[in-house]
Design a protein around this motif. Structure first.
Motif, PDB file in Angstrom:
ATOM      1  N   ALA A   1       0.835  -1.203   0.000  1.00 18.76           N
ATOM      2  CA  ALA A   1       0.000   0.000   0.000  1.00 18.76           C
ATOM      3  C   ALA A   1       0.874   1.259   0.000  1.00 18.76           C
ATOM      4  N   HIS A   2       1.965   1.209   0.719  1.00 17.35           N
ATOM      5  CA  HIS A   2       2.888   2.353   0.752  1.00 17.35           C
ATOM      6  C   HIS A   2       3.447   2.628  -0.642  1.00 17.35           C
TER       7      HIS A   2
ATOM      8  N   GLU B   1       2.224   1.795  -3.468  1.00 17.50           N
ATOM      9  CA  GLU B   1       1.153   2.209  -4.382  1.00 17.50           C
ATOM     10  C   GLU B   1       0.696   3.642  -4.119  1.00 17.50           C
TER      11      GLU B   1
ATOM     12  N   ARG C   1      -1.290   4.394  -1.563  1.00 21.11           N
ATOM     13  CA  ARG C   1      -2.669   4.299  -1.080  1.00 21.11           C
ATOM     14  C   ARG C   1      -2.813   4.985   0.275  1.00 21.11           C
TER      15      ARG C   1
ATOM     16  N   TRP D   1      -7.553   3.057   3.068  1.00 23.44           N
ATOM     17  CA  TRP D   1      -7.779   2.051   2.015  1.00 23.44           C
ATOM     18  C   TRP D   1      -6.908   0.813   2.211  1.00 23.44           C
ATOM     19  N   LEU D   2      -6.226   0.719   3.341  1.00 22.62           N
ATOM     20  CA  LEU D   2      -5.265  -0.363   3.574  1.00 22.62           C
ATOM     21  C   LEU D   2      -5.856  -1.748   3.350  1.00 22.62           C
TER      22      LEU D   2
ATOM     23  N   HIS E   1       3.063  -7.902  -7.810  1.00 20.70           N
ATOM     24  CA  HIS E   1       2.130  -7.493  -6.754  1.00 20.70           C
ATOM     25  C   HIS E   1       1.178  -8.642  -6.476  1.00 20.70           C
TER      26      HIS E   1
END
Length: 51
Positions: free
Chosen positions: A2-3, A5, A7, A11-12, A38
């Motif tokens: 997530a980091h 991306e 995000r 939204w995690l 991914h």
């Protein structure tokens, strides 16, 4: 992931789902981030991939 991306924290837990022992690969070069894999499950046995 997530980091990488970018995000937001809220939204995690949104999809995509990251399976245990899936492969993720991020290339960091000259301050740039590139996600190469991914959530890859290509190494899972065929019968596990649909679960």
């Amino acid at each position: 992931m997530a980091h990488f991306e970018g995000r937001p924290l809220e939204w995690l837990w949104d999809p995509p789902y990251i399976h245990p022992v899936c492969l993720n690969l991020v290339r960091v070069s000259e301050g740039k981030r590139e996600i190469l894999l991914h959530g890859d499950i290509g190494h899972f046995p065929e019968e596990w991939r649909g679960q």
